[in-house]
Write an enzyme that holds these catalytic residues in place. Structure first.
Site, PDB file in Angstrom:
ATOM      1  N   CYS A 136       0.835  -1.204   0.000  1.00  0.00           N
ATOM      2  CA  CYS A 136       0.000   0.000   0.000  1.00  0.00           C
ATOM      3  C   CYS A 136       0.872   1.258   0.000  1.00  0.00           C
ATOM      4  CB  CYS A 136      -0.963  -0.018   1.182  1.00  0.00           C
ATOM      5  SG  CYS A 136      -1.988   1.464   1.293  1.00  0.00           S
ATOM      6  N   GLU A 206      -3.791  -3.551  -5.219  1.00  0.00           N
ATOM      7  CA  GLU A 206      -3.698  -2.104  -5.398  1.00  0.00           C
ATOM      8  C   GLU A 206      -4.153  -1.705  -6.806  1.00  0.00           C
ATOM      9  OE1 GLU A 206      -2.970   0.538  -3.549  1.00  0.00           O
ATOM     10  OE2 GLU A 206      -2.768  -0.646  -1.723  1.00  0.00           O
TER      11      GLU A 206
END
Length: 227
Positions: A136, A206
């Site tokens: 992240c 993601e």
């Protein structure tokens, strides 16, 4: 080092994210406002859970400094990173709190957060969860660096969003990388493969997270959509 070899594998995924519609729209400064609204509604909930997963790691760490750093990161996720969200809300032209009050779990974000929770509850060592969480901040950092290296964002309404991630990820990545590399030195080959897959899978998550906002992804059951 172990984590550097995994990051090299992840580079192709990060470049794909860079070339995808969401980041290209950010670069042009003309991304659809509905995509940003969808992103903020999902990411506000995601970050709330991300902070909770940090809290789950605290009992797995023995060093007081590491525990203090995690506590600082919980505060950063809950209060610091929201400044990047305000930049996007300003772009949309609505108050941030008004946008996120209808936040929802969409399929891709739901899958991503459960990937991290699984590792937090299934493995005793924090490194398995960290490898699921580290993409992240890492992906955002790398995307921001690519954008600033390749483009002049002067006058771009989302420049502050990009700048936030070029400036605020280094210390976090240093800690996360160190934790994983320390564990990898004593891990079995099977354990290192789990760490590797966790990291790469989260890079894919993601990519899906950004794309779901472009696609306005929602749950659909028997022709009806639910959020």
């Amino acid at each position: 080092m172990f984590i550097e070899s995994v990051k090299k594998e992840a580079e192709v995924i990060i470049e794909q994210i860079y070339q995808d519609d969401f980041i290209q729209g950010v670069i042009r400064g003309d991304i659809d406002k509905e995509a940003i609204r969808h992103y903020l509604q999902a990411d506000s909930r995601y970050l709330n859970e991300f902070a909770k997963i940090y809290a789950l790691l605290i009992p797995k760490l023995n060093d007081d400094e590491d525990v203090r750093f995690l506590l600082e990161q919980i505060d950063f996720v809950m209060n610091g990173e929201v400044s990047a969200h305000y930049t996007m809300a300003d772009y949309v032209g609505e108050a941030y709190q008004d946008i996120i009050k209808n936040g929802a779990w969409y399929p891709s974000s739901d899958h991503y957060i459960k990937h991290m929770y699984y590792n937090a509850y299934h493995y005793s060592d924090a490194s398995f969860t960290i490898c699921a969480m580290a993409p992240c901040p890492y992906v955002y950092q790398q995307l921001a660096l690519k954008i600033t290296e390749r483009h002049d964002l002067t006058g771009n309404p989302l420049k502050d969003w990009v700048d936030f991630y070029t400036k605020n990820m280094d210390e976090l990545m240093h800690h996360l990388d160190r934790w994983v590399d320390d564990f990898a030195q004593r891990a079995t080959d099977e354990e290192k493969e789990i760490l590797r897959k966790n990291f790469l899978e989260s890079c894919v998550h993601e990519r899906n997270f950004f794309q779901m906002s472009v696609d306005q992804e929602k749950w659909s059951f028997e022709g009806e959509q639910y959020v």
